[in-house]
Design a protein around this motif. Structure first.
Motif, PDB file in Angstrom:
ATOM      1  N   ASP A  86       8.063  17.274   3.781  1.00 52.37           N
ATOM      2  CA  ASP A  86       7.432  18.265   4.650  1.00 52.37           C
ATOM      3  C   ASP A  86       7.098  19.502   3.823  1.00 52.37           C
ATOM      4  O   ASP A  86       7.260  19.526   2.604  1.00 52.37           O
ATOM      5  CB  ASP A  86       8.384  18.633   5.804  1.00 52.37           C
ATOM      6  N   GLU A  87       6.641  20.538   4.542  1.00 49.83           N
ATOM      7  CA  GLU A  87       6.409  21.813   3.877  1.00 49.83           C
ATOM      8  C   GLU A  87       7.729  22.370   3.372  1.00 49.83           C
ATOM      9  O   GLU A  87       8.771  22.112   3.971  1.00 49.83           O
ATOM     10  CB  GLU A  87       5.742  22.809   4.841  1.00 49.83           C
ATOM     11  N   PRO A  88       7.731  23.113   2.267  1.00 44.95           N
ATOM     12  CA  PRO A  88       6.576  23.575   1.483  1.00 44.95           C
ATOM     13  C   PRO A  88       6.126  22.590   0.428  1.00 44.95           C
ATOM     14  O   PRO A  88       5.158  22.856  -0.304  1.00 44.95           O
ATOM     15  CB  PRO A  88       7.123  24.837   0.815  1.00 44.95           C
ATOM     16  N   LEU A  89       6.785  21.426   0.355  1.00 44.11           N
ATOM     17  CA  LEU A  89       6.442  20.470  -0.687  1.00 44.11           C
ATOM     18  C   LEU A  89       5.044  19.893  -0.482  1.00 44.11           C
ATOM     19  O   LEU A  89       4.322  19.639  -1.450  1.00 44.11           O
ATOM     20  CB  LEU A  89       7.482  19.348  -0.710  1.00 44.11           C
ATOM     21  N   VAL A  90       4.643  19.701   0.768  1.00 42.17           N
ATOM     22  CA  VAL A  90       3.293  19.193   1.048  1.00 42.17           C
ATOM     23  C   VAL A  90       2.241  20.158   0.499  1.00 42.17           C
ATOM     24  O   VAL A  90       1.258  19.744  -0.137  1.00 42.17           O
ATOM     25  CB  VAL A  90       3.090  18.963   2.556  1.00 42.17           C
ATOM     26  N   GLY A  91       2.441  21.448   0.708  1.00 45.51           N
ATOM     27  CA  GLY A  91       1.499  22.436   0.185  1.00 45.51           C
ATOM     28  C   GLY A  91       1.458  22.430  -1.336  1.00 45.51           C
ATOM     29  O   GLY A  91       0.392  22.618  -1.943  1.00 45.51           O
ATOM     30  N   ALA A  92       2.615  22.201  -1.960  1.00 44.74           N
ATOM     31  CA  ALA A  92       2.656  22.139  -3.422  1.00 44.74           C
ATOM     32  C   ALA A  92       1.878  20.931  -3.936  1.00 44.74           C
ATOM     33  O   ALA A  92       1.172  21.024  -4.948  1.00 44.74           O
ATOM     34  CB  ALA A  92       4.103  22.075  -3.894  1.00 44.74           C
ATOM     35  N   VAL A  93       2.004  19.806  -3.231  1.00 46.63           N
ATOM     36  CA  VAL A  93       1.249  18.620  -3.634  1.00 46.63           C
ATOM     37  C   VAL A  93      -0.247  18.862  -3.474  1.00 46.63           C
ATOM     38  O   VAL A  93      -1.057  18.457  -4.323  1.00 46.63           O
ATOM     39  CB  VAL A  93       1.705  17.394  -2.824  1.00 46.63           C
ATOM     40  N   LYS A  94      -0.660  19.533  -2.418  1.00 47.90           N
ATOM     41  CA  LYS A  94      -2.081  19.855  -2.247  1.00 47.90           C
ATOM     42  C   LYS A  94      -2.588  20.719  -3.399  1.00 47.90           C
ATOM     43  O   LYS A  94      -3.699  20.508  -3.909  1.00 47.90           O
ATOM     44  CB  LYS A  94      -2.301  20.571  -0.909  1.00 47.90           C
ATOM     45  N   ALA A  95      -1.783  21.700  -3.803  1.00 45.77           N
ATOM     46  CA  ALA A  95      -2.171  22.548  -4.931  1.00 45.77           C
ATOM     47  C   ALA A  95      -2.290  21.717  -6.206  1.00 45.77           C
ATOM     48  O   ALA A  95      -3.228  21.897  -6.993  1.00 45.77           O
ATOM     49  CB  ALA A  95      -1.153  23.670  -5.122  1.00 45.77           C
TER      50      ALA A  95
ATOM     51  N   SER B 149       0.854  -1.194   0.000  1.00 43.85           N
ATOM     52  CA  SER B 149       0.000   0.000   0.000  1.00 43.85           C
ATOM     53  C   SER B 149       0.887   1.240   0.000  1.00 43.85           C
ATOM     54  O   SER B 149       0.999   1.948   1.015  1.00 43.85           O
ATOM     55  CB  SER B 149      -0.918  -0.004   1.228  1.00 43.85           C
ATOM     56  N   PRO B 150       1.532   1.493  -1.110  1.00 42.07           N
ATOM     57  CA  PRO B 150       2.512   2.591  -1.128  1.00 42.07           C
ATOM     58  C   PRO B 150       1.850   3.964  -1.025  1.00 42.07           C
ATOM     59  O   PRO B 150       0.821   4.222  -1.639  1.00 42.07           O
ATOM     60  CB  PRO B 150       3.193   2.415  -2.486  1.00 42.07           C
ATOM     61  N   LYS B 151       2.456   4.791  -0.204  1.00 38.19           N
ATOM     62  CA  LYS B 151       2.019   6.184  -0.115  1.00 38.19           C
ATOM     63  C   LYS B 151       3.117   6.979   0.573  1.00 38.19           C
ATOM     64  O   LYS B 151       3.969   6.435   1.292  1.00 38.19           O
ATOM     65  CB  LYS B 151       0.706   6.319   0.639  1.00 38.19           C
ATOM     66  N   LEU B 152       3.060   8.280   0.335  1.00 36.59           N
ATOM     67  CA  LEU B 152       4.013   9.191   0.959  1.00 36.59           C
ATOM     68  C   LEU B 152       3.227  10.226   1.738  1.00 36.59           C
ATOM     69  O   LEU B 152       2.529  11.063   1.164  1.00 36.59           O
ATOM     70  CB  LEU B 152       4.890   9.867  -0.107  1.00 36.59           C
ATOM     71  N   ALA B 153       3.320  10.153   3.055  1.00 38.86           N
ATOM     72  CA  ALA B 153       2.609  11.078   3.925  1.00 38.86           C
ATOM     73  C   ALA B 153       3.595  12.090   4.504  1.00 38.86           C
ATOM     74  O   ALA B 153       4.813  11.841   4.543  1.00 38.86           O
ATOM     75  CB  ALA B 153       1.924  10.315   5.060  1.00 38.86           C
ATOM     76  N   PRO B 154       3.100  13.258   4.941  1.00 34.73           N
ATOM     77  CA  PRO B 154       3.998  14.260   5.526  1.00 34.73           C
ATOM     78  C   PRO B 154       4.847  13.669   6.644  1.00 34.73           C
ATOM     79  O   PRO B 154       4.361  12.904   7.484  1.00 34.73           O
ATOM     80  CB  PRO B 154       3.026  15.326   6.043  1.00 34.73           C
ATOM     81  N   GLY B 155       6.134  13.998   6.618  1.00 32.31           N
ATOM     82  CA  GLY B 155       7.078  13.524   7.616  1.00 32.31           C
ATOM     83  C   GLY B 155       7.834  12.278   7.221  1.00 32.31           C
ATOM     84  O   GLY B 155       8.824  11.924   7.869  1.00 32.31           O
ATOM     85  N   GLN B 156       7.395  11.602   6.146  1.00 36.28           N
ATOM     86  CA  GLN B 156       8.074  10.381   5.730  1.00 36.28           C
ATOM     87  C   GLN B 156       9.302  10.703   4.874  1.00 36.28           C
ATOM     88  O   GLN B 156       9.398  11.761   4.256  1.00 36.28           O
ATOM     89  CB  GLN B 156       7.129   9.495   4.911  1.00 36.28           C
ATOM     90  N   ALA B 157      10.210   9.729   4.840  1.00 28.84           N
ATOM     91  CA  ALA B 157      11.393   9.854   3.998  1.00 28.84           C
ATOM     92  C   ALA B 157      11.070   9.359   2.588  1.00 28.84           C
ATOM     93  O   ALA B 157      10.258   8.444   2.403  1.00 28.84           O
ATOM     94  CB  ALA B 157      12.542   9.040   4.585  1.00 28.84           C
ATOM     95  N   TYR B 158      11.723   9.981   1.596  1.00 27.28           N
ATOM     96  CA  TYR B 158      11.537   9.585   0.195  1.00 27.28           C
ATOM     97  C   TYR B 158      12.784  10.020  -0.561  1.00 27.28           C
ATOM     98  O   TYR B 158      13.182  11.190  -0.526  1.00 27.28           O
ATOM     99  CB  TYR B 158      10.284  10.256  -0.373  1.00 27.28           C
ATOM    100  N   ALA B 159      13.410   9.088  -1.233  1.00 25.08           N
ATOM    101  CA  ALA B 159      14.693   9.376  -1.868  1.00 25.08           C
ATOM    102  C   ALA B 159      14.583  10.327  -3.045  1.00 25.08           C
ATOM    103  O   ALA B 159      15.571  10.912  -3.464  1.00 25.08           O
ATOM    104  CB  ALA B 159      15.341   8.065  -2.323  1.00 25.08           C
ATOM    105  N   ALA B 160      13.349  10.489  -3.594  1.00 19.15           N
ATOM    106  CA  ALA B 160      13.190  11.289  -4.812  1.00 19.15           C
ATOM    107  C   ALA B 160      12.519  12.632  -4.535  1.00 19.15           C
ATOM    108  O   ALA B 160      11.795  13.160  -5.385  1.00 19.15           O
ATOM    109  CB  ALA B 160      12.385  10.508  -5.841  1.00 19.15           C
ATOM    110  N   LEU B 161      12.760  13.211  -3.367  1.00 18.47           N
ATOM    111  CA  LEU B 161      12.141  14.501  -3.064  1.00 18.47           C
ATOM    112  C   LEU B 161      12.643  15.601  -4.000  1.00 18.47           C
ATOM    113  O   LEU B 161      11.875  16.491  -4.387  1.00 18.47           O
ATOM    114  CB  LEU B 161      12.418  14.884  -1.613  1.00 18.47           C
ATOM    115  N   ALA B 162      13.904  15.552  -4.367  1.00 18.40           N
ATOM    116  CA  ALA B 162      14.447  16.599  -5.238  1.00 18.40           C
ATOM    117  C   ALA B 162      13.779  16.595  -6.613  1.00 18.40           C
ATOM    118  O   ALA B 162      13.316  17.643  -7.091  1.00 18.40           O
ATOM    119  CB  ALA B 162      15.959  16.449  -5.358  1.00 18.40           C
ATOM    120  N   PRO B 163      13.689  15.438  -7.324  1.00 21.80           N
ATOM    121  CA  PRO B 163      12.982  15.465  -8.612  1.00 21.80           C
ATOM    122  C   PRO B 163      11.491  15.751  -8.481  1.00 21.80           C
ATOM    123  O   PRO B 163      10.895  16.365  -9.368  1.00 21.80           O
ATOM    124  CB  PRO B 163      13.235  14.068  -9.184  1.00 21.80           C
TER     125      PRO B 163
END
Length: 527
Positions: free
Chosen positions: A223-232, A186-200
């Protein structure tokens, strides 16, 4: 007669008649493609218009734009053209421009062939040949070509969006797909989790404009501000804007700019034959967006008065059809006459198993002679199946239509109505009905429809809806209703995309490709 006056008249409602009157004066001057034995300024302007057809979502190769451009450029700098070559080039320019003008004005395919039950709007007579000759005679070909396109703000906004997405095609952010999300089955990325591809991920969201430029992203955690960008991003793609990247959000993030550009091209094509401005007031349902808008046309511009969520027909088997008709009635506290298809497939089998269902749902039988029965019998069930009786649900809190029904007579028996199942409006995907359209705010819609009847106040509307006694109001001024299909919109300067719920984008894409493949080459070698 002054040529500019002729052109102005031709762009008006009596184009064809006025062309016959103006034609003699224009014929005397000829069609100014050439200056002596060289291509003139308008020939160069024509090839520029054709070469830029892609900016409207059209295909320049449909008009032999490249071949004509090469010939005009060669004739301008090479040996003078002889009479035969000039005649051939002039004919090709005329045919290409007429084809282009017809396409940009009215579209390239018959919408009825792809399940749209309406024809291109007859805003005014349009004769592409007469229009072209008038534009040439007045010396304003480029302006006239722009004016042939739909004069809707959304059309211009979509052209800008198309240019923006085409510019993204070669951006580094799209060279590699985003890697799988963490989480196993059940893959997902929630706020606070690590993810190797945050830069791309950040680079892609910045390129799309969802992540403001210059905002730093932590190296290891989401985390923010990337979470806010995903919401947008989620908001622009019809998803729950919770900031959690799951399977659906990741799939939308993987859609390439080239695919989005094609989606915008399809939206532009639809606008060319969708009747959006049929009267001073109008109601438009956009099925893939699950939204209804009621608007007024003021000084040629659309002013939205009401906007609300809707529930439409199930994508699998009970799709809401696309058409335009005039709303002529409102029914307060309506009966629901169960459609025969629903009665056969659902209600009659249920009543055979559970006769008490009829009373619990406040239903009754109505024979063709008008007799009403509220007791289930094998004879009545057989009569329903034979078309000799029908089942209806009485007005009240259980009524499937809610407490109001907006009627625009049509062959599919589709209408707008309220619903007791209001929780469905909170879903992101809202295709749950048998084909009719459920509206979130029926009182506001009724006030819009009854705007020119001031005695129908908010209180009177609510009283009629809650009375429990069916009553029908005929509208003195019908209101056009359009059930449309657009998977791309521009709102407040932002481009929104919606799923191709009924697969009609795929049908349109295939029809357009087939159209281009069957067109004869106008000039020279393809393309």
């Amino acid at each position: 007669m002054n040529m500019k006056n002729c052109l102005s008249s031709l762009l008006g409602r009596a184009a064809l008649v006025l062309w016959l009157f103006c034609g003699t004066a224009m014929a005397a001057q000829g069609l100014p493609w050439f200056d002596g034995d060289r291509p003139g300024a308008q020939a160069h302007e024509a090839v520029a218009v054709l070469a830029a057809a892609a900016s409207h979502g059209l295909a320049p190769q449909d008009y032999s734009a490249a071949a004509l451009g090469r010939s005009i450029a060669g004739a301008a700098r090479g040996s003078p053209l002889d009479a035969a070559a000039m005649a051939l080039l002039e004919q090709a320019l005329n045919t290409a421009m007429e084809r282009y003008l017809a396409d940009v004005h009215s579209g390239r395919v018959d919408p009825q062939k792809i399940h749209h039950n309406f024809s291109p709007p007859q805003r005014e007579p349009f004769d592409a040949g007469a229009y072209l000759q008038a534009a040439l005679a007045a010396g304003r070909l480029g302006d006239a070509a722009l004016e042939a396109a739909p004069r809707l703000p959304i059309y211009g906004s979509l052209r800008e969006a198309l240019a923006a997405y085409r510019a993204r095609i070669d951006h580094a952010a799209w060279r590699q797909p985003l890697p799988p999300l963490p989480g196993g089955k059940s893959p997902k990325l929630a706020p606070g989790q690590a993810y190797a591809a945050l830069a791309p991920l950040a680079e892609r969201l910045a390129d799309l404009g969802d992540l403001p430029p210059g905002l730093a992203q932590p190296a290891a955690r989401y985390d923010e501000p990337l979470v806010g960008a995903v919401k947008a991003f989620q908001l622009r793609h019809g998803l729950a804007a919770d900031g959690v990247i799951g399977k659906t959000t990741l799939a939308q993030l993987q859609v390439t700019p080239a695919a989005r550009a094609r989606q915008i091209e399809l939206a532009l094509e639809r606008l060319r034959w969708t009747p959006l401005m049929q009267g001073p007031r109008m109601i438009v349902v956009n099925i893939p967006e699950f939204v209804l808008r009621a608007y007024e046309v003021q000084d040629g511009r659309i002013q939205v008065q009401e906007e609300m969520k809707i529930v439409v027909g199930k994508a699998l088997d009970t799709r809401t059809p696309l058409f335009d008709e005039d709303m002529r009635f409102i029914e307060f506290s309506p009966y629901w006459n169960v459609p025969p298809s629903i009665a056969r497939a659902e209600i009659v089998p249920r009543l055979r198993r559970d006769p008490g269902y009829l009373a619990r749902q406040e239903m009754e039988f109505v024979s063709n002679g008008g007799r009403v029965d509220r007791t289930v019998s094998a004879g009545l069930l057989d009569a329903v199946l034979a078309g000799k009786a029908r089942i209806r649900q009485r007005p009240g809190p259980k009524n499937a239509l809610g407490d109001i029904k907006f009627v625009f007579p049509n062959r599919d028996n589709i209408y707008l109505h309220h619903t007791p199942a209001t929780e469905l409006f909170q879903r992101d995907r809202r295709d749950f009905s048998h084909g009719c359209i459920r509206v979130e705010h029926p009182v506001e819609l009724a006030k819009f429809v009854l705007k020119n009847m001031p005695d129908w106040t908010d209180e009177r509307i609510r009283t009629a809806m809650s009375r429990g006694q069916s009553a029908t109001l005929r509208l003195p001024e019908p209101v056009p209703v359009l059930i449309a299909y657009g998977t791309t919109l521009v709102k407040d300067g932002r481009t929104f995309f919606f799923d191709d719920l009924y697969g009609l984008d795929r049908l349109l894409d295939a029809a357009l490709r087939q159209h281009s493949q069957t067109l004869p080459t106008l000039y020279g070698d393809a393309p």
